[in-house]
Design a protein around this motif. Sequence first.
Motif, PDB file in Angstrom:
ATOM      1  N   MET A 154     134.928  37.198  71.639  1.00  0.00           N
ATOM      2  CA  MET A 154     133.687  37.773  71.135  1.00  0.00           C
ATOM      3  C   MET A 154     133.982  38.979  70.247  1.00  0.00           C
ATOM      4  SD  MET A 154     130.247  38.630  73.326  1.00  0.00           S
ATOM      5  CE  MET A 154     131.037  39.811  74.421  1.00  0.00           C
ATOM      6  N   VAL A 155     133.411  38.994  69.060  1.00  0.00           N
ATOM      7  CA  VAL A 155     133.655  40.079  68.109  1.00  0.00           C
ATOM      8  C   VAL A 155     132.851  41.308  68.502  1.00  0.00           C
ATOM      9  CG1 VAL A 155     134.169  38.470  66.241  1.00  0.00           C
ATOM     10  CG2 VAL A 155     131.824  39.266  66.564  1.00  0.00           C
ATOM     11  N   GLU A 156     133.190  42.456  67.913  1.00  0.00           N
ATOM     12  CA  GLU A 156     132.618  43.740  68.332  1.00  0.00           C
ATOM     13  C   GLU A 156     131.101  43.782  68.188  1.00  0.00           C
ATOM     14  OE1 GLU A 156     133.109  48.547  67.426  1.00  0.00           O
ATOM     15  OE2 GLU A 156     134.289  47.055  66.304  1.00  0.00           O
ATOM     16  N   SER A 157     130.568  43.313  67.059  1.00  0.00           N
ATOM     17  CA  SER A 157     129.125  43.390  66.838  1.00  0.00           C
ATOM     18  C   SER A 157     128.351  42.565  67.853  1.00  0.00           C
ATOM     19  CB  SER A 157     128.787  42.920  65.415  1.00  0.00           C
ATOM     20  OG  SER A 157     129.207  41.572  65.217  1.00  0.00           O
ATOM     21  N   VAL A 158     128.870  41.383  68.175  1.00  0.00           N
ATOM     22  CA  VAL A 158     128.217  40.529  69.167  1.00  0.00           C
ATOM     23  C   VAL A 158     128.340  41.147  70.554  1.00  0.00           C
ATOM     24  CG1 VAL A 158     128.191  38.236  70.231  1.00  0.00           C
ATOM     25  CG2 VAL A 158     128.628  38.469  67.786  1.00  0.00           C
ATOM     26  N   ALA A 159     129.514  41.728  70.848  1.00  0.00           N
ATOM     27  CA  ALA A 159     129.732  42.359  72.155  1.00  0.00           C
ATOM     28  C   ALA A 159     128.756  43.505  72.382  1.00  0.00           C
ATOM     29  CB  ALA A 159     131.171  42.860  72.260  1.00  0.00           C
ATOM     30  N   LYS A 160     128.505  44.302  71.340  1.00  0.00           N
ATOM     31  CA  LYS A 160     127.568  45.421  71.464  1.00  0.00           C
ATOM     32  C   LYS A 160     126.159  44.922  71.776  1.00  0.00           C
ATOM     33  CE  LYS A 160     129.861  48.842  68.492  1.00  0.00           C
ATOM     34  NZ  LYS A 160     129.873  49.916  69.503  1.00  0.00           N
ATOM     35  N   GLU A 161     125.700  43.923  71.022  1.00  0.00           N
ATOM     36  CA  GLU A 161     124.337  43.427  71.193  1.00  0.00           C
ATOM     37  C   GLU A 161     124.157  42.723  72.536  1.00  0.00           C
ATOM     38  OE1 GLU A 161     121.258  40.974  68.414  1.00  0.00           O
ATOM     39  OE2 GLU A 161     123.103  39.902  68.951  1.00  0.00           O
ATOM     40  N   ARG A 162     125.066  41.790  72.847  1.00  0.00           N
ATOM     41  CA  ARG A 162     124.916  40.999  74.066  1.00  0.00           C
ATOM     42  C   ARG A 162     125.091  41.847  75.321  1.00  0.00           C
ATOM     43  NH1 ARG A 162     125.398  35.516  73.751  1.00  0.00           N
ATOM     44  NH2 ARG A 162     124.793  34.717  71.709  1.00  0.00           N
ATOM     45  N   SER A 163     126.034  42.793  75.298  1.00  0.00           N
ATOM     46  CA  SER A 163     126.252  43.655  76.464  1.00  0.00           C
ATOM     47  C   SER A 163     125.039  44.538  76.719  1.00  0.00           C
ATOM     48  CB  SER A 163     127.500  44.520  76.266  1.00  0.00           C
ATOM     49  OG  SER A 163     128.661  43.710  76.146  1.00  0.00           O
ATOM     50  N   TYR A 164     124.400  44.988  75.636  1.00  0.00           N
ATOM     51  CA  TYR A 164     123.202  45.812  75.773  1.00  0.00           C
ATOM     52  C   TYR A 164     122.071  45.015  76.422  1.00  0.00           C
ATOM     53  CZ  TYR A 164     119.265  48.820  74.501  1.00  0.00           C
ATOM     54  OH  TYR A 164     118.145  49.607  74.542  1.00  0.00           O
ATOM     55  N   TYR A 165     121.863  43.772  75.962  1.00  0.00           N
ATOM     56  CA  TYR A 165     120.844  42.924  76.566  1.00  0.00           C
ATOM     57  C   TYR A 165     121.140  42.691  78.051  1.00  0.00           C
ATOM     58  CZ  TYR A 165     118.890  41.677  71.987  1.00  0.00           C
ATOM     59  OH  TYR A 165     118.287  41.695  70.752  1.00  0.00           O
ATOM     60  N   LEU A 166     122.413  42.456  78.365  1.00  0.00           N
ATOM     61  CA  LEU A 166     122.789  42.196  79.763  1.00  0.00           C
ATOM     62  C   LEU A 166     122.464  43.402  80.646  1.00  0.00           C
ATOM     63  CD1 LEU A 166     126.008  40.467  80.997  1.00  0.00           C
ATOM     64  CD2 LEU A 166     125.289  42.594  82.022  1.00  0.00           C
TER      65      LEU A 166
END
Length: 471
Positions: A154-166
């Motif tokens: 998982m790339v950084e931008s996706v990790a930031k968004e998805r982790s925040y939602y989680l």
Amino acid sequence: MSIFSLFPFVEVSDFNNNITLCLKEYYTDDIPNDNYEELKRFLTDLVEEKVNPKLLNMDYKGNEYRIKSKSRQDARILGIINENNEPNITLLSTYSEAKNKETFVKNLLENQGYFKIVIFCLDLLRNVTKKERRNQIEELGRIIIRNSRGNNLMVESVAKERSYYLLLWLEKNGTINEEWIPCDNFFIKREKIMSSNLSNSLTQLMNEYLKSKEESVGVTPQMGYLVRNDIPMQIYNLDFIASNQYIVTGSVGVGRWASVPWIAIMNRIITTSTKKGYYIVYLFSEDMKSVYLTIGLGVEKTQREEIIRIKEEIRSTIPQYSKFLIDDLINLGTGTKAKEYAFSTAAYIKYDHGQFPNEIELINDLKDMIKIYENYIKIKTGASPISYDSGGRTKKSKDLVREKIEYLSYNNLISHIFTFIKGKGFFYGEDEINNLFLSLKTKPFVIISGISGTGKTKIVQWFAESVGATE
């Protein structure tokens, strides 16, 4: 090493007495796509039948379709929608009836693999700032989560968004507080009352089923509810049963009472129907004097020779010291279904009426059967070769695979290849696997075309591994 093996993000493999540890891997489809409120709206629409998850592309366009499709994928994380975009009726009806829907969702999420890991890590991070907690969860995602549409991490931008939602999901349902600290301490060891009541429920079924059969199916709906809803939900609530990994369903018959009622636990990778594949199932004898915890096979869509072969494969993976029996002496009754179910049973343990084990022993038996089931799945998919230290019967996974394919028909071989690749987390259509198989049978030189990132390399790699070509 023994300490690391207890961490929820570590996977242990034991092969030829060599124990190896590695980080578990997950996929972007295992974590939220959108905020929690969108998921709740989608579930409400689903309960009220305002949305058909199979027809989103026909009913919605543009941005509205994008939002609905994200929510549909998030409902899959809970197990409420399956990979065929069909609702899990048991989970959906229980969600609909739940007085506290956040608590219901919380109980489901706490059993999901990656959510459990995040809660564990947040508990380790109690003494750092909220910002640092978020940064560490993002970094964790970049280490162990792969793109569901490819093989890259998982790339950084996706990790930031998805982790925040989680994190917002966990906050909204009360698992963590506003500072993103778990409300319950993961590390505090305390005696807790067994929340399941599986032993009593199975006993109730044995006590009341024959009496219920004296009436038509609709006259005693509570019996159907017990088998189709109550017992499956008790199983879903166990901490080793993730609702997005397993389907739990029961039956007392359709239109007329079943002679052998059952409750099945199916790994979604292997099967979503009791008519095919192999799964764990509680089978009740016709006279209701006993119930068997088994690993069985679907009899309606599996040929007799195939059942025999898979039974022997499963039995070969069970250690000799196991309490589960691997003979053909299971006795469910004299009816046709009773004999068919008995014939399809690979392993079992019998519980007699009036001699039920206590709740803890019953749950531990189920947990042990799950381990055997999952070990065999690993062997079949090549995910992790398994052996046992003391008197195991297991062969190397590639030897099992090579022996297996020698006896498969083309249709069954294609099905095996499809299941293997799906088990790796890659989703190609069965028609695509079929086309590749037939092309290779026609001429062993095949050119696969397509734009970068569509999985051309991986489909060949996993195709080869599925038939034992690993060297």
